[in-house]
Design an enzyme around this catalytic site. Structure first.
Site, short mmCIF file in Angstrom:
data_model
loop_
_atom_site.label_atom_id
_atom_site.label_comp_id
_atom_site.label_asym_id
_atom_site.label_seq_id
_atom_site.Cartn_x
_atom_site.Cartn_y
_atom_site.Cartn_z
N HIS A 1 0.84 -1.21 0.00
CA HIS A 1 0.00 0.00 0.00
C HIS A 1 0.87 1.26 0.00
CE1 HIS A 1 -4.00 -1.84 0.32
NE2 HIS A 1 -3.35 -2.81 0.94
N THR A 2 2.01 1.16 -0.65
CA THR A 2 2.90 2.32 -0.79
C THR A 2 2.87 2.87 -2.22
OG1 THR A 2 4.66 0.76 -1.23
CG2 THR A 2 4.53 1.60 1.00
N ASP A 3 2.47 2.02 -3.20
CA ASP A 3 2.60 2.47 -4.60
C ASP A 3 1.74 3.70 -4.89
OD1 ASP A 3 0.26 0.88 -4.54
OD2 ASP A 3 0.78 -0.31 -6.31
N SER B 1 -11.02 -18.31 -22.77
CA SER B 1 -10.02 -18.65 -21.76
C SER B 1 -10.17 -20.11 -21.37
CB SER B 1 -10.22 -17.76 -20.53
OG SER B 1 -9.54 -18.31 -19.43
N GLY C 1 -7.55 -15.07 -7.80
CA GLY C 1 -8.11 -14.59 -6.54
C GLY C 1 -7.23 -14.84 -5.33
N SER D 1 -1.92 -11.26 -8.36
CA SER D 1 -2.02 -10.42 -9.56
C SER D 1 -2.28 -11.18 -10.84
CB SER D 1 -0.76 -9.55 -9.72
OG SER D 1 -0.77 -8.57 -8.76
N SER D 2 -3.22 -12.12 -10.76
CA SER D 2 -3.63 -12.79 -11.99
C SER D 2 -4.22 -11.75 -12.96
CB SER D 2 -4.66 -13.88 -11.70
OG SER D 2 -5.77 -13.33 -11.03
N SER D 3 -4.83 -10.71 -12.44
CA SER D 3 -5.43 -9.71 -13.34
C SER D 3 -4.35 -8.93 -14.07
CB SER D 3 -6.39 -8.78 -12.58
OG SER D 3 -5.74 -8.19 -11.49
N ASP E 1 1.75 -3.95 -9.68
CA ASP E 1 1.60 -5.27 -10.31
C ASP E 1 1.96 -5.24 -11.79
OD1 ASP E 1 0.47 -5.53 -7.80
OD2 ASP E 1 -1.58 -5.45 -8.54
C1 GLA Z 1 -2.80 -4.55 -4.84
C2 GLA Z 1 -2.71 -3.43 -5.85
C3 GLA Z 1 -1.31 -2.80 -5.87
C4 GLA Z 1 -0.85 -2.44 -4.46
C5 GLA Z 1 -1.11 -3.60 -3.49
C6 GLA Z 1 -0.82 -3.23 -2.07
O1 GLA Z 1 -1.99 -5.60 -5.23
O2 GLA Z 1 -3.01 -3.92 -7.14
O3 GLA Z 1 -1.29 -1.69 -6.72
O4 GLA Z 1 -1.47 -1.26 -4.02
O5 GLA Z 1 -2.44 -4.08 -3.57
O6 GLA Z 1 0.54 -3.00 -1.90
#
Ligand code: GLA
Length: 396
Positions: free
Chosen positions: A44-46, A77, A132, A136-138, A185
């Protein structure tokens, strides 16, 4: 418990090509592929102009494509065998896209918005990135589609183009899928180097590969199976808190705040905003400390920083959940060097830093702790640091 295998990339390219032939009756032009990720630290820094340190997973999403001349897009898919999305690209609007096609077709829409005129195409997706799980599958889907679409245009992107693609993919995620995420991601999926974590600085807009070294402990991913969604309110609420804290402190982002001046946050919700901002400020410092510790080969210290990060996410940022807390506690009690939740939170995965010899012991202890509580034990996978999105052949 057995690890979710990433699959052999060459075999997955071949099987994705074969599935494309079965679905569309012709040979695909190329296959674009992109990795899932785990974040080592910097959560949660990005979206606060901060630092983070993700690694690309060996688990990837593969997209086979062939151009069409009628402007139509068809996309199917292997993970959703009964769903074929079909539509004319020029008619696509963000509101009309829901579900997984919001990410896949959303990217093609966003490319058009950025002046990258992609033609219609047939596309077939296959993936070994768990869905899920907070891995970051998305973003893997978005980046694989973007690579494939650019490949159709005869281009294999370089550094600057990759950065542009990352922001195109983010537009799909925020404007089409409605998840106001921060860019980590997509950046790691497009910029990672094998064997390294990627230090991303969201204020300087720079990236640097941090080699993990042959003697690095393993990064074990523990997927709690608790569903996590980034577009159901909790994530956006945290983001709003951070932006409000920055506004009250008179700084452009929390990157410019320091722990010492957080007391300046007042108002009815001041106490909550102090905790949110304290997490962000201390977490950014932990990323720098982690990079130094990795470069010193001091993995004990990396483990301690993981622990501090988890506590901060649990207590100050309030994005953990009982399953993540249990996975972290059980892993550390069983000998992991450190453990923490990873990704956006509210479910998803934890990571544990483990010496290879300790791995089995850590996995069994987590397994037992979950069974004792009456919960299904996590699925595991190994986050062997892998490379960025790519094409299966040269183009241009
Ligand atoms: C998710 C978001 C990222 C990032 C993280 C927390 O993965 O897609 O952009 O904010 O949460 O670090």
């Amino acid at each position: 418990m057995s690890d979710v295998p990433p699959g052999d990339p060459a075999e997955l390219v071949a099987s994705t090509r074969a599935a494309f032939r079965t679905a569309y009756g012709v040979e695909p032009l190329l296959v674009g592929h992109a990795p899932g990720r785990v974040n080592l630290i910097g959560e949660h820094t990005d979206y606060n102009g901060g630092l983070c340190l993700p690694v690309a997973l060996p688990h990837r999403t593969y997209v086979a494509v062939a151009p069409r001349t009628d402007g139509r897009v068809q996309i199917s898919s292997r993970q959703r065998p009964d769903e074929l999305w079909s539509g004319v690209l020029a008619d696509v609007t963000p509101e009309a896209l829901t579900g997984w096609e919001a990410y896949a077709v959303g990217v093609l829409w966003a490319m058009g918005q950025e002046g990258l005129a992609v033609p219609g195409m047939d596309a077939l997706v296959d993936s070994t990135v768990p869905l899920g799980a907070g891995l970051s599958s998305s973003a893997a889907l978005e980046c694989a589609v973007a690579m494939a679409a650019l490949g159709i245009l005869g281009e294999k992107p370089s550094g600057a183009r990759r950065r542009q693609l990352a922001s195109v993919c983010m537009r799909a995620e925020t404007e089409v899928a409605g998840a106001p995420t921060g860019g980590m991601d997509q950046t790691v999926a497009l910029m990672a180097e094998p064997g390294s974590a990627l230090l991303i600085d969201f204020t300087a807009e720079t990236t640097r590969s941090v080699a993990l070294g042959a003697d690095a402990p393993q990064v074990l991913v523990l997927d709690t199976g608790v569903s996590h969604a980034l577009n159901d309110g909790g994530y956006a609420a945290r983001r709003r808190d951070c932006e409000e804290a920055a506004r009250r402190l008179g700084v452009p982002t929390l990157r410019s705040a320091s722990e010492a001046n957080l007391d300046g946050l007042d108002g009815l919700d001041g106490e909550r905003l102090v905790r949110r901002a304290r997490h962000v400020v201390t977490e950014i410092a932990r990323v720098s400390d982690t990079v130094s510790a990795i470069e010193d080969g001091d993995w004990q210290r990396v483990g301690r920083l993981f622990g501090d990060s988890h506590v901060s996410l649990r207590d100050d940022f309030e994005v953990s959940c009982p399953e993540l807390d249990l996975a972290v506690e059980a892993a550390v009690s069983a000998g992991a060097l450190g453990a923490r939740m990873t990704g956006g939170g509210f479910g998803g995965s934890a990571i544990a830093l483990v010496a290879p010899a300790q791995r089995e012991q850590v996995v069994s202890a987590v397994d037992a702790a979950f069974r004792d509580t009456g919960w299904t034990p996590p699925t595991t996978l190994l986050a062997t640091p892998s490379g960025a999105a790519d094409l299966d052949r040269e183009v241009g």
